[in-house]
Design an enzyme around this catalytic site. Structure first.
Site, PDB file in Angstrom:
ATOM      1  N   ASP A  69       0.871  -1.184   0.000  1.00 43.06           N
ATOM      2  CA  ASP A  69       0.000   0.000   0.000  1.00 43.06           C
ATOM      3  C   ASP A  69       0.900   1.223   0.000  1.00 43.06           C
ATOM      4  O   ASP A  69       1.724   1.398   0.899  1.00 43.06           O
ATOM      5  CB  ASP A  69      -0.879  -0.034   1.269  1.00 43.06           C
ATOM      6  CG  ASP A  69      -1.962   1.044   1.267  1.00 43.06           C
ATOM      7  OD1 ASP A  69      -1.898   1.957   0.414  1.00 43.06           O
ATOM      8  OD2 ASP A  69      -2.856   0.972   2.129  1.00 43.06           O
ATOM      9  N   HIS A  85     -11.700   6.265   2.027  1.00 42.24           N
ATOM     10  CA  HIS A  85     -11.702   7.610   2.604  1.00 42.24           C
ATOM     11  C   HIS A  85     -11.721   8.681   1.535  1.00 42.24           C
ATOM     12  O   HIS A  85     -11.237   8.467   0.420  1.00 42.24           O
ATOM     13  CB  HIS A  85     -10.457   7.783   3.484  1.00 42.24           C
ATOM     14  CG  HIS A  85      -9.180   7.269   2.859  1.00 42.24           C
ATOM     15  ND1 HIS A  85      -8.302   8.086   2.211  1.00 42.24           N
ATOM     16  CD2 HIS A  85      -8.666   6.014   2.749  1.00 42.24           C
ATOM     17  CE1 HIS A  85      -7.282   7.357   1.765  1.00 42.24           C
ATOM     18  NE2 HIS A  85      -7.489   6.088   2.061  1.00 42.24           N
ATOM     19  N   GLU A 134      -6.646  -1.493  -3.614  1.00 46.70           N
ATOM     20  CA  GLU A 134      -7.091  -0.096  -3.474  1.00 46.70           C
ATOM     21  C   GLU A 134      -6.809   0.714  -4.736  1.00 46.70           C
ATOM     22  O   GLU A 134      -5.778   0.545  -5.376  1.00 46.70           O
ATOM     23  CB  GLU A 134      -6.354   0.556  -2.292  1.00 46.70           C
ATOM     24  CG  GLU A 134      -6.675   2.037  -2.095  1.00 46.70           C
ATOM     25  CD  GLU A 134      -6.025   2.624  -0.846  1.00 46.70           C
ATOM     26  OE1 GLU A 134      -5.035   2.033  -0.355  1.00 46.70           O
ATOM     27  OE2 GLU A 134      -6.502   3.669  -0.378  1.00 46.70           O
TER      28      GLU A 134
HETATM   29 CO    CO Z   1      -5.965   4.513   1.453  1.00 46.85          CO
END
Ligand code: CO
Length: 294
Positions: A82, A155, A279
């Site tokens: 990530d 988010h 993501e």
């Molecule tokens: Co994120």
């Protein structure tokens, strides 16, 4: 809020290039610190900056693990990568998972997080309710008999602010709040476990909370560098050791005690089960969306 679409798209393009580069070079047993360094150097080489420390989380560690300057951990298991890129504070946030053990079970968990992200991207648009995105994510997980992690979420993103405005749920949280135009990250986490995380040990990742005065010279030096270089974005002790040597750790400790920093913990799946994450960053516009990190 005015957005700079050109910088948002450029950050996204760099992030996807770095992701494909990382997919190529990451191999089992490679030191995590080598992976993080190579990815962060690649970001700089492409004229971006890391928006936060490269997180390399293994198996039941769901998120927020980044190598320390003297880390000895190596790549194995389900590795979640990530990372973020920013240009002038405009952020791209993307993650992918790889199976370094060649196990069907691992591949299935990864596939669930990928399918869930695809379904969420098909759902998100202006004026969609948050719960609809969560439903799309959990539906895909259930098809594969897995659970989403419900206390982790996507988010909103604003300039210099990684987590802003709303949370994008990974399950049906009943929220009727509507998606507005702007930048978002969606990040489904799939697990064989109960689907929640708790705090583990400190990760060495921090964020500036306030600029309150601090006494020691090294703490002041480190604070000034953080304000100038990272502003309100997360950073890690490894980066500061690179800049100041190990005396940065003394400065960091003093800043933490002085209340200047927010410290992040590693996040561990609560039943100690395997976790995968995927993501993308999405720009929601009046009449459509752009997956900036595609
Ligand atoms: Co994120």
């Amino acid at each position: 809020m005015e957005i700079d679409k050109e910088k948002i798209l450029k950050a996204g393009k760099i992030a996807s290039e770095v992701r494909e580069y990382a997919r190529e070079f990451i191999k089992k047993n490679m030191p995590l610190i080598e992976i993080a360094n190579r990815m962060e150097e690649k970001i700089l080489g492409l004229q971006g900056k890391p928006a936060f420390p490269t997180c390399l989380s293994i198996d039941s560690t769901a998120a927020h693990a980044t190598p320390s300057y003297n880390d000895s951990r190596i790549a194995r298991g389900i590795l979640k990568i990530d990372f973020g890129v920013h240009i002038d504070g405009w952020i791209a946030d993307t993650a992918f998972s790889i199976d370094l053990e060649d196990l069907e079970e691992n591949k299935k968990i990864i596939r669930a997080s990928e399918k869930a992200l695809e379904a969420a991207i098909k759902t998100i648009k202006k004026n969609v309710q948050l719960k609809e995105i969560g439903k799309a994510i959990s539906r895909e997980m259930e098809l594969l008999n897995l659970n989403p992690i419900t206390n982790l979420s996507g988010h909103g993103i604003d300039r210099w602010i990684l987590h802003s405005r709303v949370s994008i749920p990974n399950h049906d949280n009943k929220s009727m709040i509507l998606i507005e135009e702007g930048l978002y990250a969606i990040e489904p986490f799939a697990t064989t476990g109960i689907g929640s995380v708790h705090d583990g040990k400190p990760s060495g990742i921090f964020r500036l909370e306030n600029e309150r005065n601090v006494r020691s010279l090294i703490a002041r030096e480190v604070l000034e560098f953080i304000i100038k270089e990272y502003q309100t974005l997360p950073f890690c002790s490894r980066w500061l050791v690179k800049k100041f040597g190990t005396k940065a750790l003394i400065g960091l400790k003093q800043l933490e005690e002085n209340g200047n920093l927010h410290s992040y913990a590693e996040l561990i799946e609560s039943s100690n089960s395997l976790v995968a994450q995927t993501e993308h960053t999405i720009l929601v516009e009046k009449n459509g969306i752009i997956v900036t990190t595609e």
